[in-house]
Write an enzyme that holds these catalytic residues in place. Structure first.
Site, mmCIF file in Angstrom:
data_model
loop_
_atom_site.group_PDB
_atom_site.id
_atom_site.type_symbol
_atom_site.label_atom_id
_atom_site.label_comp_id
_atom_site.label_asym_id
_atom_site.label_seq_id
_atom_site.Cartn_x
_atom_site.Cartn_y
_atom_site.Cartn_z
ATOM 1 N N VAL A 57 0.813 -1.223 0.000
ATOM 2 C CA VAL A 57 0.000 0.000 0.000
ATOM 3 C C VAL A 57 0.847 1.274 0.000
ATOM 4 O O VAL A 57 0.310 2.362 -0.174
ATOM 5 C CB VAL A 57 -1.012 0.046 1.177
ATOM 6 C CG1 VAL A 57 -2.036 -1.054 1.065
ATOM 7 C CG2 VAL A 57 -0.304 0.034 2.520
ATOM 8 N N SER A 136 -5.102 3.279 17.254
ATOM 9 C CA SER A 136 -4.560 2.555 18.408
ATOM 10 C C SER A 136 -4.767 3.389 19.667
ATOM 11 O O SER A 136 -4.875 4.624 19.596
ATOM 12 C CB SER A 136 -3.052 2.334 18.215
ATOM 13 O OG SER A 136 -2.457 1.860 19.408
ATOM 14 N N TYR A 149 5.313 5.371 15.905
ATOM 15 C CA TYR A 149 4.009 4.686 15.907
ATOM 16 C C TYR A 149 2.950 5.537 16.615
ATOM 17 O O TYR A 149 1.863 5.752 16.085
ATOM 18 C CB TYR A 149 4.152 3.332 16.601
ATOM 19 C CG TYR A 149 2.888 2.488 16.577
ATOM 20 C CD1 TYR A 149 2.498 1.844 15.411
ATOM 21 C CD2 TYR A 149 2.106 2.340 17.714
ATOM 22 C CE1 TYR A 149 1.346 1.060 15.374
ATOM 23 C CE2 TYR A 149 0.951 1.567 17.698
ATOM 24 C CZ TYR A 149 0.583 0.927 16.526
ATOM 25 O OH TYR A 149 -0.565 0.165 16.497
ATOM 26 N N SER A 152 2.090 8.528 14.535
ATOM 27 C CA SER A 152 1.324 8.159 13.325
ATOM 28 C C SER A 152 -0.142 7.899 13.674
ATOM 29 O O SER A 152 -1.046 8.291 12.931
ATOM 30 C CB SER A 152 1.945 6.936 12.641
ATOM 31 O OG SER A 152 1.675 5.731 13.349
ATOM 32 N N LYS A 153 -0.379 7.281 14.817
ATOM 33 C CA LYS A 153 -1.760 6.946 15.180
ATOM 34 C C LYS A 153 -2.521 8.174 15.686
ATOM 35 O O LYS A 153 -3.717 8.309 15.451
ATOM 36 C CB LYS A 153 -1.778 5.823 16.215
ATOM 37 C CG LYS A 153 -1.255 4.488 15.675
ATOM 38 C CD LYS A 153 -2.075 3.974 14.503
ATOM 39 C CE LYS A 153 -1.671 2.574 14.076
ATOM 40 N NZ LYS A 153 -2.468 2.059 12.949
HETATM 41 N N1 LIG Z 1 -2.240 -5.868 17.511
HETATM 42 C C1 LIG Z 1 -2.331 -4.818 18.331
HETATM 43 O O1 LIG Z 1 -2.040 -4.915 19.550
HETATM 44 C C2 LIG Z 1 -2.812 -3.502 17.790
HETATM 45 C C3 LIG Z 1 -3.168 -2.513 18.731
HETATM 46 C C4 LIG Z 1 -3.604 -1.282 18.269
HETATM 47 C C5 LIG Z 1 -3.683 -1.045 16.904
HETATM 48 N N2 LIG Z 1 -3.331 -2.029 16.022
HETATM 49 C C6 LIG Z 1 -3.414 -1.711 14.585
HETATM 50 O O2 LIG Z 1 -4.167 -2.688 13.918
HETATM 51 C C7 LIG Z 1 -3.808 -2.690 12.533
HETATM 52 C C8 LIG Z 1 -3.659 -4.143 12.082
HETATM 53 O O3 LIG Z 1 -2.536 -4.695 12.760
HETATM 54 P P1 LIG Z 1 -2.541 -6.180 13.327
HETATM 55 O O4 LIG Z 1 -2.388 -6.080 14.790
HETATM 56 O O5 LIG Z 1 -3.632 -6.971 12.739
HETATM 57 O O6 LIG Z 1 -1.097 -6.637 12.778
HETATM 58 P P2 LIG Z 1 -0.599 -7.802 11.811
HETATM 59 O O7 LIG Z 1 -1.149 -9.097 12.225
HETATM 60 O O8 LIG Z 1 0.887 -7.633 11.768
HETATM 61 O O9 LIG Z 1 -1.209 -7.388 10.393
HETATM 62 C C9 LIG Z 1 -0.686 -6.295 9.685
HETATM 63 C C10 LIG Z 1 -1.286 -6.283 8.293
HETATM 64 O O10 LIG Z 1 -0.757 -5.137 7.588
HETATM 65 C C11 LIG Z 1 -0.344 -5.557 6.305
HETATM 66 N N3 LIG Z 1 0.759 -4.741 5.817
HETATM 67 C C12 LIG Z 1 1.897 -4.401 6.476
HETATM 68 N N4 LIG Z 1 2.683 -3.672 5.681
HETATM 69 C C13 LIG Z 1 2.038 -3.542 4.486
HETATM 70 C C14 LIG Z 1 2.330 -2.904 3.269
HETATM 71 N N5 LIG Z 1 3.466 -2.188 3.086
HETATM 72 N N6 LIG Z 1 1.440 -2.996 2.238
HETATM 73 C C15 LIG Z 1 0.294 -3.707 2.394
HETATM 74 N N7 LIG Z 1 -0.050 -4.317 3.538
HETATM 75 C C16 LIG Z 1 0.813 -4.246 4.573
HETATM 76 C C17 LIG Z 1 0.082 -6.998 6.488
HETATM 77 O O11 LIG Z 1 -0.060 -7.666 5.253
HETATM 78 P P3 LIG Z 1 1.149 -8.326 4.395
HETATM 79 O O12 LIG Z 1 2.190 -8.783 5.349
HETATM 80 O O13 LIG Z 1 0.475 -9.394 3.596
HETATM 81 O O14 LIG Z 1 1.604 -7.203 3.526
HETATM 82 C C18 LIG Z 1 -0.943 -7.512 7.490
HETATM 83 O O15 LIG Z 1 -2.094 -7.951 6.809
HETATM 84 C C19 LIG Z 1 -2.521 -1.861 12.430
HETATM 85 O O16 LIG Z 1 -2.825 -0.609 11.879
HETATM 86 C C20 LIG Z 1 -2.084 -1.716 13.875
HETATM 87 O O17 LIG Z 1 -1.355 -0.531 14.080
HETATM 88 C C21 LIG Z 1 -2.921 -3.244 16.436
#
Ligand SMILES: NC(=O)c1ccc[n+]([C@@H]2O[C@H](COP(=O)([O-])OP(=O)(O)OC[C@H]3O[C@@H](n4cnc5c(N)ncnc54)[C@H](OP(=O)(O)O)[C@@H]3O)[C@@H](O)[C@H]2O)c1
Length: 251
Positions: A57, A136, A149, A152-153
């Site tokens: 992306v 987040s 991070y 950004s959020k």
């Molecule tokens: N987990 C937490 O504790 C938490 C807490 C607060 C907020 N969040 C937010 O939730 C969102 C989802 O994160 P998650 O926790 O589900 O993490 P995750 O399991 O690591 O998933 C991250 C996703 O982002 C995609 N991604 C990363 N870099 C990319 C790129 N350059 N182009 C396209 N896709 C990309 C990955 O897909 P590919 O690897 O296939 O590219 C993957 O599908 C994030 O915005 C994160 O900041 C998470």
């Protein structure tokens, strides 16, 4: 099928993947974006009608190509979920310009550009479309050692409010969810060892007042609700879904 089309980034893992599954169960048709081809193929087998879009992306032409592929296949767009994101450790002293740009390009710039590309179709949709950004608790509260991070959020939260007020006249709603710690691949991709991650999750029992960390489905259910007609009078909200984490302060 409910006749609505959703475009979800981060579809290959964690919160984005859970959102694809939840929206599909609710009757949406889904276009999902990620870089991992095998994972998108697996989801395509699991969710009938799923459109896999293999794309980084942060590529300059990504937003137009992603939205173009979605509209070419489905002819409309009713919901955009910006879930792709990275978390890399780094303090004010240790974060390099490259680290900063990598985080901002993915967590913030791609959200801005994808929403901009999707907007004409969200406006035209019947019913009018909606956006949910995955922010987040780190956008609402500062945590040490994850500077880019957190910033950004926080910017995603303000982008959410700015877009909400700009687009309200067109009926397009823009909201964000602000998760606490959720069990996904985010932290391990960011460099946490398995041992450190286990300890981090264990500590999450005390850092989240409700006594547990989250699962992706805790977040995807709120995203699905924010996209639904039940939330049709809600825009510009940044909704903590964090077991009460945002209520706490160091003492
Ligand atoms: N987990 C937490 O504790 C938490 C807490 C607060 C907020 N969040 C937010 O939730 C969102 C989802 O994160 P998650 O926790 O589900 O993490 P995750 O399991 O690591 O998933 C991250 C996703 O982002 C995609 N991604 C990363 N870099 C990319 C790129 N350059 N182009 C396209 N896709 C990309 C990955 O897909 P590919 O690897 O296939 O590219 C993957 O599908 C994030 O915005 C994160 O900041 C998470």
């Amino acid at each position: 099928m409910n006749g609505r089309i959703a475009l979800v980034t981060g579809a290959t893992s964690g919160i984005g993947r859970a959102t694809c599954r939840r929206l599909h169960a609710d009757g949406w048709q889904i276009a999902g974006v990620g870089r991992e081809v095998d994972r998108l193929t697996t989801l395509q087998h699991e969710l009938p009608g799923f459109l896999p879009i293999v794309m980084d992306v942060t590529r300059p032409d990504a937003a137009q190509r992603i939205v173009g592929a979605t509209v070419e296949r489905f002819g409309a767009l009713h919901g955009l979920v910006n879930a792709a994101g990275i978390l890399e450790a780094g303090s004010h002293e240790t974060t390099t310009a490259e680290d900063w740009d990598r985080t901002m390009n993915l967590n913030l710039r791609s959200v801005f550009l994808l929403t901009q590309a999707a907007l004409p179709y969200l406006k035209q949709a019947n019913p009018v479309g909606a956006v949910v950004n995955v922010s987040s608790v780190s956008g609402m509260r500062p945590f040490p050692g994850v500077l880019a991070y957190c910033v950004s959020k926080a910017a995603v939260d303000q982008l959410t409010r700015c877009l909400a007020i700009e687009l309200a006249g067109a009926g397009v709603r823009v909201n964000a969810v602000n998760p606490g710690v959720v069990v996904t691949e985010l932290h391990r991709r960011g460099g946490m060892t398995p041992e450190a991650y286990e300890a981090f999750l264990e500590r999450g029992r005390t850092t989240h007042p409700l006594g547990r960390v989250g699962q992706p489905e805790d977040i995807s259910s709120a995203i699905a609700w924010l996209l639904s007609d039940e939330a049709s009078w809600i825009t510009g909200e940044t909704m903590p879904i964090d077991g009460g984490r945002h209520l706490t302060a160091a003492r």
